[in-house]
Design an enzyme around this catalytic site. Structure first.
Site, PDB file in Angstrom:
ATOM      1  N   TYR A   1      37.800  53.202  45.229  1.00 51.07           N
ATOM      2  CA  TYR A   1      39.153  52.327  45.434  1.00 51.07           C
ATOM      3  C   TYR A   1      40.605  52.952  45.638  1.00 51.07           C
ATOM      4  O   TYR A   1      40.317  53.644  44.598  1.00 51.07           O
ATOM      5  CB  TYR A   1      38.943  51.197  44.281  1.00 51.07           C
ATOM      6  CG  TYR A   1      40.032  49.593  43.975  1.00 51.07           C
ATOM      7  CD1 TYR A   1      39.804  49.435  44.707  1.00 51.07           C
ATOM      8  CD2 TYR A   1      41.579  50.539  43.261  1.00 51.07           C
ATOM      9  CE1 TYR A   1      40.505  48.079  44.386  1.00 51.07           C
ATOM     10  CE2 TYR A   1      42.187  49.155  43.553  1.00 51.07           C
ATOM     11  CZ  TYR A   1      42.113  48.143  44.240  1.00 51.07           C
ATOM     12  OH  TYR A   1      42.653  47.607  43.987  1.00 51.07           O
TER      13      TYR A   1
ATOM     14  N   GLU B   1      44.822  46.641  50.139  1.00 50.62           N
ATOM     15  CA  GLU B   1      43.532  47.270  48.901  1.00 50.62           C
ATOM     16  C   GLU B   1      42.633  47.853  49.595  1.00 50.62           C
ATOM     17  O   GLU B   1      41.935  47.164  50.568  1.00 50.62           O
ATOM     18  CB  GLU B   1      43.049  46.384  48.929  1.00 50.62           C
ATOM     19  CG  GLU B   1      41.830  46.822  47.250  1.00 50.62           C
ATOM     20  CD  GLU B   1      41.715  45.156  46.886  1.00 50.62           C
ATOM     21  OE1 GLU B   1      41.696  45.130  45.622  1.00 50.62           O
ATOM     22  OE2 GLU B   1      40.963  44.402  47.371  1.00 50.62           O
TER      23      GLU B   1
END
Lengths: 295, 377
Positions: free
Chosen positions: B101, B189
């Site tokens: 991530y 993101e």
């Protein structure tokens, strides 16, 4: 007493010749605020005519204005595209407090400005805030002065018109205020709930504090914890946004960093857990404040 | 403003971040044609302004033309968290070794950009963050200096051991930070950031939100706005400088200021009513805005009563009154209009209303009670 502004405030208006700037400069002067000058690049040397034939000088730069007037506070009414520059100039000029009314300043720009202000130990109020008023002493910003009156209550709010709603109810019922502060609704603001609570804590005339929050973020929760740890004075709270639809969350970053959803229920619960009485309706703030004053 | 995955990927690609190719379409036959260009396995992904697509069935792996057609047919037209899917992205399926991530956002607490990385990426990242907060590495960036090389290296080292993967990740983190700043983003993101069995680091999903206050500086990003994904009333409101969100109730609300607007909706609910919308006419005064606001509110067939709650500050009550009178000339309004006017120029506003045969309350409680009572009759 009061917080942030007082009879010692010497105010410069940035954007004094603009539509909003000139209107509110007159309003502030009518209220008795000591406006010592204004800044509009290119109009230095001219004067601004306020109420009752009062004239104040206009300067091209904040540096010249502060040097000439010994100002300690500035208020920013310039459009969003120029607001960052105006705030940077104000921070660099030697004033202690910069009140930024302007709405629509990019968050990334504010991130840099807040860092600069912290380095220079200059306090920013806002942006996107209605400013601050200390009844009978000084008004910096746009809060309508007819709705306030002198008394023992300190008011802190993230909202503009909702603050007016709370304050006018207090005033109608004869409950006056030491200072009413609108801290602003943007994600990055210069003066937080906790900063104002610290100031009200030290202000002897303030006996009860009203804190008006809304959904989003965790500022109210942190302030509530601060209240239970550091404050003896009673605090009354209100949170707007119970019926607001849940935000359509894009991605996970927000939840990861805050660990919180920032809902109205969560904030109300946090207020109550930390000894802050929460009003169900704006009008109920008055009774809770009265009860706190009589304790 | 939220942008779609394929748009975010375009920004990433332009900033030198490795992203698999992909094209969007709203037509299942075309989806098959695109998939054929990419070869055997593809992923069909709903393009929608909402998280949780995978769990809602909006992301499907397809191994042949029939499966692509079926997946595209299933996904186009489906609704995810209230959003209709109009288009799908077709992109080659990647072989995945690890999933990480990588995200950047503006943190309210430190008032700075914060970069977050976690070696356990994927759909359950929030759970991972809750269960094991230490697995998320967060780094505050001083916005005045930007991201230093050693900082990017430190973050990359938290993701990978292999030096070659670390090197690729450093470049991706640096380029992502630059993309974040250059596009005026409030959040970006990559989840997951994958490494492949052949040793490549790639972004196979991307989400991005742009700060609305930055859009004026970025016309190319403004063009990303998906008008189709936005309810028509919201488009109309945005273009007139109003802020409107439709809800399911029947009390149409028109208020100045977001905080007061929310408090008004809450009070409607308190007295047993249901707000039909959030509508903030904003700070500046302009009768035309009020006319537009009334057009938007009355376009909602559920609205049975219209409630005005105006506390004049910068907004002047006479402007609002003029707008209401003007609107009644322009459009036919069947629902009763219940008004509260107080603050700047309220006396002038009341004169304008009474000349038109209307009246107004001065208290918020009274006006909300009255409006709700109309819906309960």
């Amino acid at each position: 007493m009061s917080i942030l502004v007082s009879t010692k405030t010497r105010l410069l208006v940035q954007g004094i010749t603009g539509r909003d700037g000139s209107f509110h400069t007159s309003e502030m002067m009518k209220y008795g605020t000591n406006v010592v000058g204004g800044v509009t690049p290119g109009k230095g040397g001219q004067s601004f005519g306020g109420p009752e034939d009062q004239m104040v000088p206009i300067f091209d730069t904040m540096e010249a204005a502060v040097k000439e007037t010994d100002a300690n506070t500035s208020v920013v009414y310039v459009p969003p595209a120029f607001a960052s520059g105006a705030m940077e100039e104000a921070i660099d000029s030697g004033v202690d407090l910069v009140v930024s009314i302007t709405e629509g300043v990019p968050v990334l720009e504010m991130s840099r400005i807040h860092a600069f202000a912290r380095d220079r130990k200059v306090r920013i109020l806002g942006p996107n805030c209605p400013g601050v008023i200390s009844p009978g002493k000084a008004k910096v910003g746009i809060i309508p002065d007819q709705i306030v009156t002198q008394g023992p209550v300190g008011v802190i709010s993230r909202s503009g018109t909702l603050t007016y709603e709370a304050v006018v109810n207090l005033t109608r019922e004869g409950v006056g205020q030491t200072t009413c502060v609108g801290i602003g609704g943007d994600p990055l603001i210069g003066t937080s709930f906790i900063d104002c609570l610290e100031l009200f804590k030290e202000d002897e005339e303030t006996r009860v504090i009203v804190m008006i929050g809304e959904i989003g973020g965790t500022d109210e929760q942190e302030a509530a914890q601060w209240v239970s740890q550091h404050l003896e004075k009673p605090v009354v709270g209100f949170i707007a946004g119970q019926t607001a639809p849940p935000g359509r969350q894009m991605g996970h970053a927000g939840a990861i960093i805050s660990g919180s959803s920032g809902t109205a229920d969560e904030k109300k619960r946090c207020f109550e857990e930390n000894g802050i009485r929460v009003a169900a309706r704006p009008i109920d703030i008055v009774d809770l404040v009265r009860e706190s004053l009589n304790q | 403003m939220d942008i779609h995955e394929y748009q975010a990927k375009e920004i990433l690609r332009n900033n030198g971040i490795p992203v698999p190719p992909g094209r969007v379409t709203g037509n299942p036959n075309q989806a098959v044609d695109i998939a054929n260009e990419y070869g055997d396995k593809v992923v069909v992904k709903a393009q929608v302004h909402s998280g949780g697509r995978g769990k809602a069935g909006g992301v499907k792996l397809a191994k042949n033309s029939e499966e692509v057609f079926q997946a595209a047919t299933d996904i186009i037209g489906m609704t995810i968290s209230g959003h209709r899917v109009n288009e799908v992205l077709i992109t080659p399926a990647e072989d995945i070794d690890t999933e990480a991530y990588l995200g950047i956002l503006i943190d309210r607490k430190t008032q700075s950009p914060v970069i977050m990385v976690c070696s356990e990426g994927g759909v359950d990242i929030e759970e991972v963050a809750q269960r094991n907060p230490n697995s998320i590495r967060k780094l505050r960036i001083d916005p005045r200096y930007g991201l230093f090389r050693h900082q990017a290296y430190g973050l990359a080292r938290a993701l990978y051991r292999d030096q070659d993967l670390v090197k690729q990740a450093v470049a991706i983190i640096e380029n992502l930070y630059q993309a974040f700043i250059d596009s005026g983003a409030s959040m970006v993101e990559i989840n997951p950031l994958i490494s492949t069995p052949t040793g490549c680091v790639k972004a196979i999903d991307a989400k991005m939100s742009i700060d609305n206050n930055e859009l004026i500086k970025h016309p190319e990003i403004q063009n990303y706005r998906d008008i189709q994904a936005e309810p028509r009333a919201e488009t109309m409101a945005r273009e007139s400088g109003l802020s409107y969100v439709k809800l399911d109730g029947n009390v149409g609300c028109c208020v100045n200021g977001a905080g007061l607007a929310m408090a008004t909706m809450d009070l409607v609910k308190y007295y047993g009513g249901e707000p039909a919308n959030f509508l903030d006419i904003g700070g500046s005064s302009n009768p035309q805005k009020v006319v537009t606001a009334l057009k938007i509110i009355t376009s909602d067939p559920n609205v049975e009563v219209i409630l005005f709650n105006i506390f004049g500050g910068i907004t002047r009550c006479d402007d609002v009154a003029r707008g209401i009178v003007e609107a009644l000339k322009e459009i036919e309004i069947d629902s009763p209009i219940i008004i509260r006017l107080t603050g700047t120029n309220d006396e002038k506003g009341l004169e304008i209303l009474s000349a038109a045969g209307m009246s107004a309350f001065t208290s918020m409680d009274d006006v909300v009670k009255k409006a709700v009572s109309k819906t309960l009759q």
